[in-house]
Write a protein that holds these residues in place. Structure first.
Motif, PDB file in Angstrom:
ATOM      1  N   PRO A 102     -25.658  14.580 -27.648  1.00  0.00           N
ATOM      2  CA  PRO A 102     -26.451  15.917 -27.660  1.00  0.00           C
ATOM      3  C   PRO A 102     -27.747  15.917 -26.893  1.00  0.00           C
ATOM      4  O   PRO A 102     -27.944  16.970 -26.202  1.00  0.00           O
ATOM      5  CB  PRO A 102     -26.837  16.458 -28.912  1.00  0.00           C
ATOM      6  CG  PRO A 102     -26.463  14.870 -29.675  1.00  0.00           C
ATOM      7  CD  PRO A 102     -25.588  14.125 -29.008  1.00  0.00           C
ATOM      8  N   LEU A 103     -28.405  14.756 -26.752  1.00  0.00           N
ATOM      9  CA  LEU A 103     -29.449  14.741 -26.210  1.00  0.00           C
ATOM     10  C   LEU A 103     -29.196  14.707 -24.476  1.00  0.00           C
ATOM     11  O   LEU A 103     -29.840  15.624 -23.792  1.00  0.00           O
ATOM     12  CB  LEU A 103     -30.236  13.383 -26.258  1.00  0.00           C
ATOM     13  CG  LEU A 103     -30.971  13.393 -27.586  1.00  0.00           C
ATOM     14  CD1 LEU A 103     -31.758  11.896 -28.039  1.00  0.00           C
ATOM     15  CD2 LEU A 103     -31.952  14.574 -28.069  1.00  0.00           C
ATOM     16  N   ILE A 104     -28.319  14.041 -24.248  1.00  0.00           N
ATOM     17  CA  ILE A 104     -27.726  13.984 -22.653  1.00  0.00           C
ATOM     18  C   ILE A 104     -27.264  15.252 -22.256  1.00  0.00           C
ATOM     19  O   ILE A 104     -27.829  15.943 -21.084  1.00  0.00           O
ATOM     20  CB  ILE A 104     -26.582  12.967 -22.584  1.00  0.00           C
ATOM     21  CG1 ILE A 104     -27.193  11.577 -22.562  1.00  0.00           C
ATOM     22  CG2 ILE A 104     -26.043  13.134 -21.104  1.00  0.00           C
ATOM     23  CD1 ILE A 104     -26.088  10.471 -22.803  1.00  0.00           C
ATOM     24  N   TYR A 105     -26.505  15.976 -22.989  1.00  0.00           N
ATOM     25  CA  TYR A 105     -25.874  17.384 -22.641  1.00  0.00           C
ATOM     26  C   TYR A 105     -26.966  18.350 -22.742  1.00  0.00           C
ATOM     27  O   TYR A 105     -26.761  19.438 -21.761  1.00  0.00           O
ATOM     28  CB  TYR A 105     -24.907  17.687 -23.492  1.00  0.00           C
ATOM     29  CG  TYR A 105     -23.227  17.098 -23.234  1.00  0.00           C
ATOM     30  CD1 TYR A 105     -22.922  17.787 -22.110  1.00  0.00           C
ATOM     31  CD2 TYR A 105     -22.925  16.169 -23.934  1.00  0.00           C
ATOM     32  CE1 TYR A 105     -21.561  16.783 -21.628  1.00  0.00           C
ATOM     33  CE2 TYR A 105     -21.815  15.487 -23.675  1.00  0.00           C
ATOM     34  CZ  TYR A 105     -20.894  15.647 -22.602  1.00  0.00           C
ATOM     35  OH  TYR A 105     -19.989  15.095 -22.274  1.00  0.00           O
ATOM     36  N   THR A 106     -27.966  18.421 -23.601  1.00  0.00           N
ATOM     37  CA  THR A 106     -29.078  19.478 -23.387  1.00  0.00           C
ATOM     38  C   THR A 106     -29.999  19.166 -22.830  1.00  0.00           C
ATOM     39  O   THR A 106     -30.432  20.165 -22.077  1.00  0.00           O
ATOM     40  CB  THR A 106     -29.548  19.509 -25.017  1.00  0.00           C
ATOM     41  OG1 THR A 106     -29.907  18.297 -25.391  1.00  0.00           O
ATOM     42  CG2 THR A 106     -28.557  20.124 -25.962  1.00  0.00           C
ATOM     43  N   LEU A 107     -30.408  18.199 -22.567  1.00  0.00           N
ATOM     44  CA  LEU A 107     -31.482  17.951 -21.444  1.00  0.00           C
ATOM     45  C   LEU A 107     -30.991  18.128 -19.975  1.00  0.00           C
ATOM     46  O   LEU A 107     -31.927  18.272 -19.225  1.00  0.00           O
ATOM     47  CB  LEU A 107     -32.087  16.337 -21.704  1.00  0.00           C
ATOM     48  CG  LEU A 107     -32.832  15.940 -23.126  1.00  0.00           C
ATOM     49  CD1 LEU A 107     -33.258  14.598 -23.133  1.00  0.00           C
ATOM     50  CD2 LEU A 107     -34.036  16.966 -23.258  1.00  0.00           C
ATOM     51  N   ARG A 108     -29.955  17.831 -19.697  1.00  0.00           N
ATOM     52  CA  ARG A 108     -29.459  17.914 -18.352  1.00  0.00           C
ATOM     53  C   ARG A 108     -28.647  19.324 -18.070  1.00  0.00           C
ATOM     54  O   ARG A 108     -28.008  19.547 -17.228  1.00  0.00           O
ATOM     55  CB  ARG A 108     -28.546  16.937 -18.139  1.00  0.00           C
ATOM     56  CG  ARG A 108     -29.268  15.656 -17.969  1.00  0.00           C
ATOM     57  CD  ARG A 108     -28.303  14.556 -17.688  1.00  0.00           C
ATOM     58  NE  ARG A 108     -27.886  14.475 -16.201  1.00  0.00           N
ATOM     59  CZ  ARG A 108     -28.477  14.137 -15.035  1.00  0.00           C
ATOM     60  NH1 ARG A 108     -29.552  13.502 -15.260  1.00  0.00           N
ATOM     61  NH2 ARG A 108     -27.976  14.312 -14.016  1.00  0.00           N
ATOM     62  N   ASN A 109     -28.787  20.220 -19.509  1.00  0.00           N
ATOM     63  CA  ASN A 109     -28.009  21.748 -19.100  1.00  0.00           C
ATOM     64  C   ASN A 109     -29.103  22.418 -19.479  1.00  0.00           C
ATOM     65  O   ASN A 109     -29.192  22.926 -20.629  1.00  0.00           O
ATOM     66  CB  ASN A 109     -26.869  21.444 -20.029  1.00  0.00           C
ATOM     67  CG  ASN A 109     -25.836  22.704 -19.847  1.00  0.00           C
ATOM     68  OD1 ASN A 109     -26.120  23.682 -19.835  1.00  0.00           O
ATOM     69  ND2 ASN A 109     -24.409  22.257 -19.728  1.00  0.00           N
ATOM     70  N   ALA A 110     -29.194  23.296 -18.286  1.00  0.00           N
ATOM     71  CA  ALA A 110     -29.997  24.554 -18.472  1.00  0.00           C
ATOM     72  C   ALA A 110     -29.388  25.630 -19.421  1.00  0.00           C
ATOM     73  O   ALA A 110     -30.180  26.328 -20.269  1.00  0.00           O
ATOM     74  CB  ALA A 110     -30.366  25.180 -17.190  1.00  0.00           C
ATOM     75  N   GLU A 111     -28.312  25.722 -19.178  1.00  0.00           N
ATOM     76  CA  GLU A 111     -27.428  26.968 -20.051  1.00  0.00           C
ATOM     77  C   GLU A 111     -27.580  26.824 -21.541  1.00  0.00           C
ATOM     78  O   GLU A 111     -27.951  27.574 -22.426  1.00  0.00           O
ATOM     79  CB  GLU A 111     -26.125  27.312 -19.962  1.00  0.00           C
ATOM     80  CG  GLU A 111     -25.845  27.832 -18.345  1.00  0.00           C
ATOM     81  CD  GLU A 111     -24.533  27.763 -17.775  1.00  0.00           C
ATOM     82  OE1 GLU A 111     -23.565  26.918 -18.459  1.00  0.00           O
ATOM     83  OE2 GLU A 111     -24.052  28.453 -16.956  1.00  0.00           O
ATOM     84  N   VAL A 112     -27.538  25.563 -21.845  1.00  0.00           N
ATOM     85  CA  VAL A 112     -27.430  25.110 -23.228  1.00  0.00           C
ATOM     86  C   VAL A 112     -29.051  25.281 -23.797  1.00  0.00           C
ATOM     87  O   VAL A 112     -29.336  25.830 -24.809  1.00  0.00           O
ATOM     88  CB  VAL A 112     -26.970  23.727 -23.525  1.00  0.00           C
ATOM     89  CG1 VAL A 112     -27.187  23.254 -24.953  1.00  0.00           C
ATOM     90  CG2 VAL A 112     -25.350  23.412 -23.091  1.00  0.00           C
ATOM     91  N   LYS A 113     -29.778  24.934 -23.021  1.00  0.00           N
ATOM     92  CA  LYS A 113     -31.465  24.968 -23.344  1.00  0.00           C
ATOM     93  C   LYS A 113     -31.741  26.423 -23.688  1.00  0.00           C
ATOM     94  O   LYS A 113     -32.550  26.834 -24.399  1.00  0.00           O
ATOM     95  CB  LYS A 113     -32.165  24.067 -22.467  1.00  0.00           C
ATOM     96  CG  LYS A 113     -32.155  22.475 -22.477  1.00  0.00           C
ATOM     97  CD  LYS A 113     -33.220  22.071 -21.700  1.00  0.00           C
ATOM     98  CE  LYS A 113     -32.875  22.001 -20.025  1.00  0.00           C
ATOM     99  NZ  LYS A 113     -33.628  21.155 -19.481  1.00  0.00           N
ATOM    100  N   ASN A 114     -31.239  27.219 -22.541  1.00  0.00           N
ATOM    101  CA  ASN A 114     -31.647  28.817 -22.618  1.00  0.00           C
ATOM    102  C   ASN A 114     -30.957  29.300 -23.907  1.00  0.00           C
ATOM    103  O   ASN A 114     -31.667  30.075 -24.652  1.00  0.00           O
ATOM    104  CB  ASN A 114     -31.014  29.212 -21.317  1.00  0.00           C
ATOM    105  CG  ASN A 114     -32.033  29.059 -20.223  1.00  0.00           C
ATOM    106  OD1 ASN A 114     -33.175  28.465 -20.226  1.00  0.00           O
ATOM    107  ND2 ASN A 114     -31.342  29.177 -18.877  1.00  0.00           N
ATOM    108  N   ALA A 115     -29.807  28.941 -24.109  1.00  0.00           N
ATOM    109  CA  ALA A 115     -29.152  29.594 -25.327  1.00  0.00           C
ATOM    110  C   ALA A 115     -29.734  29.028 -26.810  1.00  0.00           C
ATOM    111  O   ALA A 115     -29.857  29.899 -27.783  1.00  0.00           O
ATOM    112  CB  ALA A 115     -27.731  29.001 -25.391  1.00  0.00           C
TER     113      ALA A 115
END
Length: 310
Positions: free
Chosen positions: A282-295
């Motif tokens: 989850p850290l890899i996917y959220t830290l490198r994914n702007a869409e997930v962080k915005n959501a």
């Protein structure tokens, strides 16, 4: 098949037998497990509640986080509690259930990662036909096939393990029940069974890893036709996936592609893919994914607003 067994209880040696180190293991792995639960449940909640994350990639990410949560939960809670005990024991039935569950969710994660690679290939190499090919119905069928494949794989492993008699000793040199250390305790010739088990788990890990690496090489080669901005976005997503694949598969290949022998290093490697990788994903996917962080920010804002209204 279980009637041939004299062993009804196994003793788990754990990561260490030193009392002070056991306390350290308890604290460290409790924090790691709580971090795994919170981070993966946050991704699951965010994807389920956010309309912006409705693409197939996030549909599959939901199931990756689910498999991570379940895989870690199959192993970590019992291991954490065992560190508080003078002697950690597990019944034969509970041991077999743990082996079955860990292989179901471990294999499910492998299949989900393959599906995610297929999704990225279609999105990057066939962008105009992406939504047609990766329709919701197709995504559901792919995930259903992954679940069925995981259950078939794990059921095969368990049937082979149960075909062996266990009449002593009963001390498993590990912190959870897994096939390799369990086979060492069988009181019969395990050559054929071990060969079948390695052919099953080892082949799945190795072949899947090769397929994934080849697919991502093809995807990365196709990025040369993209604009600089599109290439950067696609490259960021693919690199996240490649990192997850390497972190998960390399330890699994090391463990499951050799005979039923154990090394002192095995326990730490197993910690990495059973507890470490579910936390890192989850850290890899959220830290490198702007869409997930915005959501996630939007989800947090909605929660704050609802709390103020109350």
């Amino acid at each position: 098949m279980q009637l041939n067994n004299n062993v009804t209880v196994f003793i788990l040696v754990g990561l260490t037998e030193d009392p002070f180190r056991k306390k350290m293991v308890f604290v460290v792995f409790l924090l790691l497990y709580l971090g795994t639960l919170l981070s993966n449940l946050l991704i699951i909640t965010t994807i389920k509640t956010s309309q912006a994350l409705g693409s197939p990639m996030y549909f599959f990410l939901f199931y990756l986080s689910l498999s991570d949560t379940c895989l870690s939960t199959c192993i970590a809670p019992r291991m954490i509690v065992d560190t508080l005990l003078k002697e950690a024991t597990i019944s034969f039935s509970e041991c077999i259930i743990q082996v079955f569950a860990s292989h179901v969710f471990g294999c499910l994660e492998i299949f989900i990662l393959i599906i995610m690679a297929v999704d990225r290939y279609v999105a990057i190499c066939k962008p105009l036909h992406y939504m047609t090919i990766m329709s919701h119905q197709t995504c559901v069928v792919l995930v259903l096939m992954a679940w069925i494949g995981a259950f078939v794989h794990s059921s095969t492993q368990i049937c082979l393990a149960l075909s062996l008699p266990f009449c002593g000793p009963n001390e498993i040199d590990h912190y959870f029940c897994d096939l390799q250390p369990l086979l060492k305790l069988a009181c019969s010739d395990i050559y054929v069974v071990n060969l079948l088990l390695v052919s099953n788990s080892g082949a799945i890990c190795t072949v899947s890893f090769i397929i994934l690496m080849v697919s991502y090489i093809i995807i990365l080669r196709s990025l040369k036709n993209y604009s600089a901005k599109g290439r950067q976005k696609a490259l960021s997503t693919c690199m996240s996936h490649i990192m997850v694949v390497i972190l998960f598969f390399v330890p699994c290949i090391f463990i499951y592609t050799r005979p039923a022998t154990t090394f002192p290093l095995d326990k730490m490697i197993a910690v990495f893919y059973t507890i470490g990788t579910p936390l890192l994903n989850p850290l890899i996917y959220t830290l490198r994914n702007a869409e997930v962080k915005n959501a996630m920010r939007m989800l947090w804002k909605k929660k704050l607003v609802s709390d103020r209204i109350k």
